[in-house]
Design an enzyme around this catalytic site. Structure first.
Site, PDB file in Angstrom:
ATOM      1  N   CYS A  81       0.895  -1.393   0.374  1.00 52.56           N
ATOM      2  CA  CYS A  81      -0.181  -0.012   0.242  1.00 52.56           C
ATOM      3  C   CYS A  81       1.329   1.071   0.312  1.00 52.56           C
ATOM      4  CB  CYS A  81      -1.386  -0.010   1.142  1.00 52.56           C
ATOM      5  SG  CYS A  81      -2.486   1.310   0.803  1.00 52.56           S
ATOM      6  N   HIS A 169      -4.238  -4.836   0.473  1.00 53.85           N
ATOM      7  CA  HIS A 169      -3.224  -4.983   1.773  1.00 53.85           C
ATOM      8  C   HIS A 169      -3.322  -7.050   1.702  1.00 53.85           C
ATOM      9  CE1 HIS A 169      -3.174  -1.973   3.919  1.00 53.85           C
ATOM     10  NE2 HIS A 169      -4.021  -1.793   3.484  1.00 53.85           N
ATOM     11  N   GLU A 171      -2.312  -9.010   4.390  1.00 57.23           N
ATOM     12  CA  GLU A 171      -2.346  -9.372   6.127  1.00 57.23           C
ATOM     13  C   GLU A 171      -3.178  -9.526   6.171  1.00 57.23           C
ATOM     14  OE1 GLU A 171      -1.211  -5.904   4.343  1.00 57.23           O
ATOM     15  OE2 GLU A 171      -1.274  -4.132   5.874  1.00 57.23           O
TER      16      GLU A 171
END
Ligand code: XMP
Length: 513
Positions: A81, A169, A171
């Protein structure tokens, strides 16, 4: 020394999640401030560098920027990001304000299947986005490897230099295969093995504790919570008889708490346990006090006094052990306009006074909570303790509204024991964040048999949460609620009414106080 991945923190609320995902791949990870000099990073000998997301724009005047020379260390880099925008901007690409903010779920289409990040992954993946800025020109040496509807540069790589960037993202849970992307980076690109396991950690930690402590004695305040319990088991493994645990009964513990702690630690683990029954002094000081903040202060202050006196009794110790966790020691990044920086727990007890002249032993300070639980299991700490729900330091005092008295404690303890028992029986106890009873010192009329009653109300609270910062109430099945209410009203003397709390946080809090 473990292989490690360093994560440069640009203030994303997900930085710690990235660190946890890396560790779930059995690779150690460390979070460091974005401004860390490249020489210092090089000295850490990282196998790879991850650049976190962050709330800023790379072109903003006060943007958090790293040392430029991190790209010259010869170490693979993955920017996420804000991290990819930064990587692109630094290496000669261009970032601009996007016409449309890309937020929420999206579909990623992998165009170049030979990119190491997407090895063994399908060509189409669900991903989660949260960005306003957009990469509009790639730096030299980079090519796009995946696209989304709004972004032709959703994933980019410079294969020769092992630099990668992801606009989404990986994660977060909303990118279901994101963990595999991170695994591809740490294993496939950075070449890390799987050396970070709690079994290995025990060996390393035992060694470190022995080196730090030598022949000296260590004191640990054992609360019965997960952290101090696992710290006790680990320290005991390292230094055996040199450890003394002090357990203070503050009179506002749950049912059987003191008994369980003594059974587990003194009897099964054979740890030297000093049991301090301070119920009377706590109860005397809480008498007549109704203000929630005052109650907390009294309990905190009294605990310190009792604990200090107990350490003197315990004999000569040079060290004080604490179950401090990694999130408490990560240097937080003060970035203008970063809301994550403001969300801080208001609870954490400030620790013991400085004048207690101990050196600290903090054997859990590089672990996340979920790792502490795994460590506890590895050390054979019973499930009842390792997987228990959070319990506030001031105990039942924050769950008895108004004055805390011994009889009210007794009522709440009995009601709470039923909630815990039934939640465990339903299989829900270990699945949710917290479930407990609250005593409302409001009397209402009821009938029991032929008699009129005039008794207290118990509120049942059950919440789901990731970290206690926000929470939603759990839709407990009706038959479970019915059982809870009927058992509490029938079995707990002094209660004739049960209600169920359906407030989320915010606007409510989890505890009633
Ligand atoms: P609130 O009530 O603020 O609680 O929504 C958030 C989480 O923190 C726990 N809590 C505490 N934990 N010491 C603690 O260690 C405290 O004084 C304390 N007060 C609340 C609460 O149980 C919930 O999980």
């Amino acid at each position: 020394m473990n292989e490690q991945i360093v994560i440069l923190d640009f203030g994303s609320q997900y930085t710690q999640v990235i660190a946890r995902r890396v560790r779930e791949c059995n690779v150690y990870s460390t979070i460091i401030p974005f401004s860390t000099p490249a020489a210092k990073i090089a000295a850490m000998k990282p196998s790879g560098i991850l650049l976190s997301g962050g709330p800023s724009s790379v072109y903003a005047p006060n943007a958090p920027l790293p040392d430029r020379t991190i790209f010259e260390l010869g170490v693979p880099v993955l920017g996420i990001c804000f991290g990819v925008q930064l990587l692109a901007q630094f290496l000669g690409g261009k970032v601009e304000k996007g016409l449309k903010r890309e937020y929420g779920k999206g579909i990623l289409t992998v165009k170049d299947k030979s990119c190491a990040l997407f090895a063994k992954l399908p060509a189409s993946l669900q991903v989660w986005n949260s960005h306003g800025d957009k990469l509009t020109k790639l730096p030299n040496g980079f090519k796009p490897v995946a696209v989304t509807e709004n972004s032709e540069y959703a994933a980019i790589e410079n294969r020769a230099k092992k630099f990668f960037g992801l606009q989404f993202h990986p994660e977060v849970v909303h990118t279901p295969r994101g963990k595999e992307i991170i695994a591809n980076f740490v294993h496939g690109v950075c070449g890390c093995g799987k050396s970070w396991t709690m079994r290995n950690y025990i060996e390393q930690a035992v060694e470190e504790i022995r080196t730090q402590v030598g022949q000296e004695h260590v004191i640990l305040g054992l609360s019965g919570g997960v952290d101090s319990s696992v710290a006790a088991a680990l320290l005991h493994k390292a230094i055996g008889e040199q450890l003394t645990c002090i357990f203070v009964n503050n009179g506002v513990l749950r049912a059987r708490e003191a008994e369980v702690v003594q059974n587990v630690f003194a009897r099964s683990f054979n740890i030297k346990l000093q049991y301090e029954d301070a119920t009377k002094i706590f109860m005397t000081r809480l008498k007549g006090v109704t203000d929630p903040e005052k109650k907390r202060k009294i309990i905190g202050k009294t605990f310190i006094e009792v604990f200090q006196a107990a350490t003197k009794k315990a004999g000569k110790a040079k060290f004080l052990a604490q179950g401090t966790l990694y999130p408490d020691v990560i240097e937080s990044v003060p970035i203008a306009g970063n809301p994550a920086a403001l969300i801080k727990s208001h609870h954490n007890v400030g620790g013991l006074p400085k004048k207690m002249k101990f050196q600290l032993v903090e054997p859990l300070k590089c672990l996340f909570k979920d790792e502490v639980r795994l460590l506890g299991e590895e050390l054979d700490v019973p499930k009842e303790i390792v997987w228990r729900q959070p319990f506030p330091g001031p105990g039942l005092a924050v769950r008895i509204l108004g004055e805390v008295t011994p009889s009210r404690c007794e009522i709440l303890r009995n009601a709470d024991a039923i909630v815990v028992e039934e939640m465990k029986a339903s299989g829900l106890y270990y699945k949710i964040w917290q479930s407990f009873a609250v005593l409302l010192p409001v009397r209402s009329v009821g009938v029991m048999g032929d008699e009129r009653t005039y008794d207290y109300t118990i509120a049942i609270r059950a919440v789901e949460s990731q970290d206690g910062m926000t929470a939603d109430w759990v839709k407990l099945p009706y038959d479970l609620l019915e059982k809870l209410a009927s058992r509490i009203i029938n079995e707990v003397k002094g209660v004739n009414r049960c209600v169920f709390d359906i407030t989320s946080k915010p606007p409510g809090t989890i505890e009633w106080e």
